[in-house]
Design an enzyme around this catalytic site. Sequence first.
Site, PDB file in Angstrom:
ATOM      1  N   HIS A 263       0.839  -1.204   0.000  1.00  0.00           N
ATOM      2  CA  HIS A 263       0.000   0.000   0.000  1.00  0.00           C
ATOM      3  C   HIS A 263       0.881   1.263   0.000  1.00  0.00           C
ATOM      4  CE1 HIS A 263      -3.686   2.299   1.249  1.00  0.00           C
ATOM      5  NE2 HIS A 263      -2.753   3.128   1.694  1.00  0.00           N
ATOM      6  N   GLU A 264       1.802   1.313   0.936  1.00  0.00           N
ATOM      7  CA  GLU A 264       2.646   2.514   1.048  1.00  0.00           C
ATOM      8  C   GLU A 264       3.576   2.637  -0.155  1.00  0.00           C
ATOM      9  OE1 GLU A 264       1.600   4.607   3.024  1.00  0.00           O
ATOM     10  OE2 GLU A 264       0.462   3.325   4.396  1.00  0.00           O
ATOM     11  N   HIS A 267       1.821   4.772  -2.652  1.00  0.00           N
ATOM     12  CA  HIS A 267       1.965   6.212  -2.398  1.00  0.00           C
ATOM     13  C   HIS A 267       3.378   6.675  -2.775  1.00  0.00           C
ATOM     14  CE1 HIS A 267      -1.870   6.846  -0.457  1.00  0.00           C
ATOM     15  NE2 HIS A 267      -1.642   5.943   0.486  1.00  0.00           N
ATOM     16  N   GLU A 293      -4.678   7.683  -3.139  1.00  0.00           N
ATOM     17  CA  GLU A 293      -5.166   6.432  -2.551  1.00  0.00           C
ATOM     18  C   GLU A 293      -5.501   5.416  -3.642  1.00  0.00           C
ATOM     19  OE1 GLU A 293      -4.737   6.167   0.534  1.00  0.00           O
ATOM     20  OE2 GLU A 293      -5.837   4.366   1.115  1.00  0.00           O
TER      21      GLU A 293
HETATM   22 ZN    ZN Z   1      -3.088   5.217   1.827  1.00  0.00          ZN
END
Ligand code: ZN
Length: 494
Positions: A263-264, A267, A293
């Site tokens: 997830h990170e 980003h 996101e």
């Molecule tokens: Zn996030």
Amino acid sequence: MSATGSAQPRLERLKEILAVLADLGHAEQILDWDARVSMPHAGAKARADVAATLAEFSHRRFVTDEVGELLEQLTAEEDPDTADGALVRVTQREWDRERKIPSDLAGEMAQASGVGVAAWDEAKLSSDFAIFRPHLERQLELKHRYLACFPEADDPYDVLLDEYEEGLTTAQVEEVFGRLKGELVELVERHRDDAVADLKGPFPIAAQREAGRLVLEAFGWDPRSWRLDETPHPFASKPGAGDIRLTTHTDERDITSLFSTMHEFGHGVYEFDIDRSFARTPLGEGTSSAIHESQSRTWENLVGRSAGFWRWFYPQLQGLLPEALGGVDESSFVRAVSAVRPGLIRGDADEVTYGLHIILRFELERELLAGTVEVHDLPDVWNARMREYLSVDVPDDAHGVLQDMHWSAGLFGYFPTYQLGNVISVQIWRRAVDELGDLEEQFARGEFTVLREWLREQIYRHGSRYAPPELLRRVTGSGIDPEPYLEYLHAKFA
Ligand code: ZN
């Protein structure tokens, strides 16, 4: 000679001012990263003072008449279709908003955020809402003072949304969430009793870290530019171009750290791949929270929970975790990491229940701001609504209203962008599959470059050049549309 005169080209002068402000912003990022990764708890008050001073100083430096005059002249001079034209547009938009806010209020908000996060941390540790309550009341008071600076807004919540997502309105969020809510509640009900076996640990920390490292390498992280640390609440940060910092949370009772690492990474890669010529300008960051996101969710869910990904990575993970996974076959594992399991914690939620966690927060923060829910009643209202939407009983406030840090930092209007990110991720994914063909077949070979390059070309490199609705339209030909996301969920959980 006036600073806005022709002796120094106006655009250069504006960029010079913006570069200083970007540097101050990067200093704030480092302070924030340090506060969350390595600062002793007792440093929180002093750190909040530093953050407040920096925020107020930056604010005063930005909202000057000089910047306003430069922008006015440059708006007339620069072609809006060029990157410099976009820089003027984005800066004007920020200037118009910031100019309405007194600099001392900007400082007070930064101060309250630093102190509020520290109090929330303590309240959560002891599961004691009373510790947090005065800080939440303070945040709401500040938010009302902030909103009073925008008396022209149709709906004050629009002002908050617009900070994270240009052009997004409350009515639009209500429409999308209205469409999702009934469908999600029904999907949760249908899958509540699915017989999916839970994975049984322990999953040794060192092996999980190695798994995270292998995946990040395959996704294409560059150790000269990236680092990964442990924090209770994972996040990604960019204190400057070429300096990408991810965090994850590794617990030997589960393997969620692998998913938060992916997830990170989403980003981080968005920020990393922004055109370097945008560095030290407002174009040098992702265009909005929801688009950001959408990318973290792409790498976590659409890649990291896909069958193709696990065809490649499951044998390696089994090798690292032989005791826990030796007896679990690949398809059981893939089902286990995607299963619908109504639970208490948003950060651990599966793809179906996640949206309901967000809808609950969207409703509650609007009610708090409107005063129809009082802060002292919040835990009870929270618990009742968790029961209603997810049929779960909240045992204590640490697993309920105190689980997220956002409100302690004054982040109201942020939560909806998480779920819009999920929605947008599938819209963009469809487009990627249309153009690139069978991605899962590539993932099964450990090949992620084609996807990453496509995303870089379509989204990442542009930074904030295009406003989110325009970017989405350029990539997908459409505005925010919940239908592809619902079709994806229905197909995946058929
Ligand atoms: Zn996030």
